[in-house]
Design a protein around this motif. Structure first.
Motif, PDB file in Angstrom:
ATOM      1  N   ILE A  19     107.607  76.264  35.668  1.00 48.19           N
ATOM      2  CA  ILE A  19     106.801  75.558  34.676  1.00 48.19           C
ATOM      3  C   ILE A  19     105.922  76.571  33.953  1.00 48.19           C
ATOM      4  CG2 ILE A  19     105.035  73.796  34.298  1.00 48.19           C
ATOM      5  CD1 ILE A  19     106.002  72.489  36.930  1.00 48.19           C
ATOM      6  N   VAL A  20     106.191  76.764  32.671  1.00 48.38           N
ATOM      7  CA  VAL A  20     105.445  77.694  31.826  1.00 48.38           C
ATOM      8  C   VAL A  20     104.976  76.941  30.590  1.00 48.38           C
ATOM      9  CG1 VAL A  20     105.578  79.799  30.439  1.00 48.38           C
ATOM     10  CG2 VAL A  20     106.762  79.688  32.629  1.00 48.38           C
ATOM     11  N   LEU A  21     103.754  77.217  30.148  1.00 45.19           N
ATOM     12  CA  LEU A  21     103.190  76.569  28.969  1.00 45.19           C
ATOM     13  C   LEU A  21     103.074  77.568  27.828  1.00 45.19           C
ATOM     14  CD1 LEU A  21     100.246  74.653  30.703  1.00 45.19           C
ATOM     15  CD2 LEU A  21     102.603  73.868  30.350  1.00 45.19           C
ATOM     16  N   THR A  22     103.093  77.052  26.607  1.00 44.96           N
ATOM     17  CA  THR A  22     102.838  77.872  25.433  1.00 44.96           C
ATOM     18  C   THR A  22     101.532  77.417  24.792  1.00 44.96           C
ATOM     19  OG1 THR A  22     104.105  76.396  23.997  1.00 44.96           O
ATOM     20  CG2 THR A  22     105.283  78.242  24.999  1.00 44.96           C
ATOM     21  N   CYS A  23     100.998  78.250  23.900  1.00 43.64           N
ATOM     22  CA  CYS A  23      99.787  77.892  23.172  1.00 43.64           C
ATOM     23  C   CYS A  23      99.636  78.863  22.013  1.00 43.64           C
ATOM     24  CB  CYS A  23      98.550  77.922  24.085  1.00 43.64           C
ATOM     25  SG  CYS A  23      98.112  79.550  24.740  1.00 43.64           S
ATOM     26  N   GLY A  24      98.475  78.805  21.360  1.00 45.20           N
ATOM     27  CA  GLY A  24      98.169  79.733  20.289  1.00 45.20           C
ATOM     28  C   GLY A  24      98.262  79.101  18.922  1.00 45.20           C
ATOM     29  N   THR A  25      97.415  79.553  18.021  1.00 48.04           N
ATOM     30  CA  THR A  25      97.426  79.075  16.644  1.00 48.04           C
ATOM     31  C   THR A  25      98.808  79.217  16.032  1.00 48.04           C
ATOM     32  OG1 THR A  25      95.079  79.585  16.344  1.00 48.04           O
ATOM     33  CG2 THR A  25      96.429  79.450  14.350  1.00 48.04           C
ATOM     34  N   TYR A  26      99.517  80.295  16.385  1.00 48.84           N
ATOM     35  CA  TYR A  26     100.834  80.560  15.816  1.00 48.84           C
ATOM     36  C   TYR A  26     101.965  80.071  16.725  1.00 48.84           C
ATOM     37  CZ  TYR A  26      97.636  83.801  13.538  1.00 48.84           C
ATOM     38  OH  TYR A  26      96.554  84.342  12.900  1.00 48.84           O
ATOM     39  N   GLY A  27     101.618  79.489  17.881  1.00 48.41           N
ATOM     40  CA  GLY A  27     102.624  79.001  18.815  1.00 48.41           C
ATOM     41  C   GLY A  27     103.417  80.095  19.493  1.00 48.41           C
ATOM     42  N   ASN A  28     102.854  81.309  19.558  1.00 50.48           N
ATOM     43  CA  ASN A  28     103.604  82.468  20.057  1.00 50.48           C
ATOM     44  C   ASN A  28     103.050  83.039  21.351  1.00 50.48           C
ATOM     45  OD1 ASN A  28     101.232  83.436  18.734  1.00 50.48           O
ATOM     46  ND2 ASN A  28     102.159  85.457  18.531  1.00 50.48           N
ATOM     47  N   VAL A  29     102.274  82.262  22.074  1.00 50.60           N
ATOM     48  CA  VAL A  29     101.644  82.754  23.299  1.00 50.60           C
ATOM     49  C   VAL A  29     102.193  82.002  24.512  1.00 50.60           C
ATOM     50  CG1 VAL A  29      99.459  83.030  24.542  1.00 50.60           C
ATOM     51  CG2 VAL A  29      99.544  83.385  22.057  1.00 50.60           C
ATOM     52  N   LEU A  30     102.651  82.747  25.515  1.00 53.14           N
ATOM     53  CA  LEU A  30     102.965  82.176  26.824  1.00 53.14           C
ATOM     54  C   LEU A  30     101.711  82.264  27.677  1.00 53.14           C
ATOM     55  CD1 LEU A  30     106.371  83.936  27.604  1.00 53.14           C
ATOM     56  CD2 LEU A  30     106.052  81.617  26.725  1.00 53.14           C
ATOM     57  N   ARG A  31     101.333  81.158  28.280  1.00 55.49           N
ATOM     58  CA  ARG A  31     100.116  81.166  29.103  1.00 55.49           C
ATOM     59  C   ARG A  31     100.456  80.800  30.545  1.00 55.49           C
ATOM     60  NH1 ARG A  31      96.693  75.723  27.368  1.00 55.49           N
ATOM     61  NH2 ARG A  31      98.451  74.512  26.582  1.00 55.49           N
ATOM     62  N   PHE A  32      99.704  81.395  31.447  1.00 55.09           N
ATOM     63  CA  PHE A  32      99.963  81.238  32.870  1.00 55.09           C
ATOM     64  C   PHE A  32      98.681  80.763  33.556  1.00 55.09           C
ATOM     65  CE2 PHE A  32     102.499  84.768  31.157  1.00 55.09           C
ATOM     66  CZ  PHE A  32     103.745  84.169  31.232  1.00 55.09           C
ATOM     67  N   LEU A  33      98.774  79.583  34.161  1.00 60.21           N
ATOM     68  CA  LEU A  33      97.621  78.935  34.794  1.00 60.21           C
ATOM     69  C   LEU A  33      98.004  78.438  36.189  1.00 60.21           C
ATOM     70  CD1 LEU A  33      96.600  76.808  31.679  1.00 60.21           C
ATOM     71  CD2 LEU A  33      95.102  78.505  32.751  1.00 60.21           C
ATOM     72  N   PRO A  34      98.444  79.298  37.072  1.00 62.93           N
ATOM     73  CA  PRO A  34      98.870  78.825  38.387  1.00 62.93           C
ATOM     74  C   PRO A  34      97.700  78.274  39.192  1.00 62.93           C
ATOM     75  CG  PRO A  34      98.706  81.213  38.372  1.00 62.93           C
ATOM     76  CD  PRO A  34      98.515  80.767  36.950  1.00 62.93           C
ATOM     77  N   PRO A  35      97.967  77.317  40.068  1.00 61.96           N
ATOM     78  CA  PRO A  35      96.923  76.904  41.011  1.00 61.96           C
ATOM     79  C   PRO A  35      96.533  78.087  41.887  1.00 61.96           C
ATOM     80  CG  PRO A  35      99.050  76.016  41.661  1.00 61.96           C
ATOM     81  CD  PRO A  35      99.242  76.637  40.315  1.00 61.96           C
ATOM     82  N   LEU A  36      95.292  78.119  42.296  1.00 65.06           N
ATOM     83  CA  LEU A  36      94.834  79.248  43.106  1.00 65.06           C
ATOM     84  C   LEU A  36      95.373  79.179  44.529  1.00 65.06           C
ATOM     85  CD1 LEU A  36      91.164  79.600  41.832  1.00 65.06           C
ATOM     86  CD2 LEU A  36      93.290  80.540  40.900  1.00 65.06           C
ATOM     87  N   SER A  37      96.031  78.084  44.857  1.00 61.28           N
ATOM     88  CA  SER A  37      96.668  77.936  46.167  1.00 61.28           C
ATOM     89  C   SER A  37      98.102  78.457  46.182  1.00 61.28           C
ATOM     90  CB  SER A  37      96.668  76.453  46.569  1.00 61.28           C
ATOM     91  OG  SER A  37      97.251  75.650  45.552  1.00 61.28           O
ATOM     92  N   ILE A  38      98.584  78.992  45.067  1.00 64.33           N
ATOM     93  CA  ILE A  38      99.954  79.488  45.007  1.00 64.33           C
ATOM     94  C   ILE A  38     100.092  80.764  45.839  1.00 64.33           C
ATOM     95  CG2 ILE A  38      99.662  80.988  42.978  1.00 64.33           C
ATOM     96  CD1 ILE A  38     102.369  79.855  41.949  1.00 64.33           C
ATOM     97  N   SER A  39     101.294  80.978  46.381  1.00 64.82           N
ATOM     98  CA  SER A  39     101.538  82.173  47.194  1.00 64.82           C
ATOM     99  C   SER A  39     102.011  83.332  46.325  1.00 64.82           C
ATOM    100  CB  SER A  39     102.602  81.877  48.250  1.00 64.82           C
ATOM    101  OG  SER A  39     103.872  81.682  47.636  1.00 64.82           O
TER     102      SER A  39
END
Length: 440
Positions: free
Chosen positions: A401-421
């Motif tokens: 599961i990967v999210l995108t963002c950005g004014t230009y729609g060109n950013v991959l963002r990573f927001l893993p839970p802090l409980s991830i291994s």
């Protein structure tokens, strides 16, 4: 963890059960509600989301930075279970309860600054931002509000006006609330690495010339922008802006809806440069997945609105309050701010390694477990939203599961839970490494 912490695909994505549910969704849910992946969740915990077809997906999104402590954190589950058996609602404005007071006390303690504070609870980040503006206007007797390029503050009428990006957040929904003005942000990747203090002087000069400090109630800013592209202003920008606000009687509001509660490797993103906002807005990671938000700030400012001027039927719901207290306890007792820094080290190392071999990764940035890569057409710096879509689609098809963002729609963002291994992070970034190798 009751869920095995391992990526596993037993069907193609989406599986048959998810496809059936998507057909029901299309027939029952308003078309304006989109989804990142056409995959329906059945359970989640640690760094895994289990879908209704039995596939196990690696979670690098945390429900958009909400499940910071995990989607089924044990303390949160226990606290909510106990509270739901006692009562689900009475309305704090009718017959109050101690959970609301305890959350306010906790927020007054953990937010930046040792001054006397007060807090008020709401449901969503947008609702809290809007109320922060109300409080600032009541305190100052002024109307104007300054926000920044690339900002995202919500989907209500006022917060749409405060949000920069038109599509999909604002398009066709106007007219918007008046007296909202926009100033230039420090954006190191796209402003040539302009010094933060110089960038702040540029913004302040525009504010003074086009608005005037004597008409300005509040300056509202995300310390690290969220939907705008995880843009981190250059060092010195936020302190200079906050100092100008203090000198001119302008309420400095930090929107930490996405950055708050250990996400950036500090309890709050403002902590990194010692910035103490007059008001701080929180939501998302505050309650382990239950709807809760807050405005916390200087007691004299917070007490400016008249009695009855703040509140809402569901604000500070007792279940959400129980979850928030458990989430804050989890962050503090389990050392999750340090864990966020560990995640930063691991993920940035992987991203920088990919960047060294691929000029399309224009910028690797962010802090803690709030990290991003801005994608560009090789060698040009021109935003490449197509590549962001293709990379995220590749990851989705392989159970990441990967999210995108950005004014230009060109950013991959990573927001893993802090409980991830670490093992799950390594697996996820193996997939992303392969994506960049295969997609041209």
């Amino acid at each position: 963890m009751s869920l095995e912490q391992k990526r596993r695909l037993v069907t193609e994505l989406p599986g048959p059960r998810s496809q059936e549910l998507m057909e029901r969704k299309l027939a029952a849910v308003a078309g304006g509600v989109g989804t990142t992946m056409p995959v329906f969740a059945a359970r989640a915990g640690g760094g895994i989301v289990l879908d209704v077809d039995g596939n196990q997906l690696i979670d690098l999104g945390s429900g958009i930075a909400v499940t910071t402590v995990g989607a089924s954190a044990p303390r949160v589950v226990a606290a909510v279970t106990e509270q739901v058996a006692a009562f689900t609602h009475t309305c704090f404005m009718v017959t109050p309860y101690d959970g609301y007071v305890a959350v306010a006390e906790a927020l007054n303690r953990v937010t930046p600054g040792d001054h006397e504070k007060r807090s008020v609870l709401f449901n969503s980040g947008a609702e809290a931002v809007e109320n922060a503006v109300k409080i600032a206007r009541a305190y100052t007797g002024r109307n104007a509000v300054v926000v920044f390029d690339h900002a995202y503050h919500g989907r209500t009428n006022l917060t749409m006006a405060m949000t920069a990006k038109s599509m999909p957040y604002k398009h066709g929904f106007g007219p918007f609330a008046p007296e909202v003005y926009r100033a230039p942000l420090s954006y190191p990747f796209r402003d040539g690495g302009l010094d933060g203090r110089i960038a702040a002087a540029r913004a302040i000069d525009q504010i003074e010339k086009q608005i005037g400090a004597d008409t300005l109630a509040a300056c509202v800013i995300e310390p690290i922008q969220g939907e705008g592209g995880f843009i981190e202003p250059a060092p010195g920008f936020l302190p200079a802006l906050a100092a100008w606000c203090r000198a001119n009687g302008v309420v400095f509001v930090a929107d930490e809806v996405q950055t708050g509660f250990a996400r950036t490797g500090d309890m709050f993103a403002c902590d990194r440069e010692g910035v103490v906002p007059d008001l701080i807005v929180t939501a998302k990671g505050i309650a382990g997945g239950l709807p809760l938000s807050a405005v916390t700030g200087r007691a004299d400012i917070m007490n400016a609105p008249h009695s009855g001027g703040l509140g809402g039927t569901y604000g500070g719901n007792p279940l959400a309050c129980a979850a928030a207290l458990a989430a804050i306890e989890t962050i503090e007792d389990d050392g999750l701010t340090a864990r966020a820094r560990e995640i930063e080290t691991l993920v940035k190392e992987r991203l920088l390694k990919i960047q060294a071999a691929d000029g399309r990764l224009g910028d690797v940035r962010g802090r803690g477990a709030m990290l991003a890569v801005e994608l560009v057409r090789d060698g040009s710096g021109e935003p490449d939203p197509r590549l962001a879509r293709d990379i995220s689609r590749y990851a989705h098809q392989r159970g990441v599961i990967v999210l995108t963002c950005g004014t230009y729609g060109n950013v991959l963002r990573f927001l893993p839970p802090l409980s991830i291994s670490d093992d799950l992070l390594d697996d996820a970034f193996d997939v992303l490494t392969a994506a960049f190798e295969e997609i041209r």
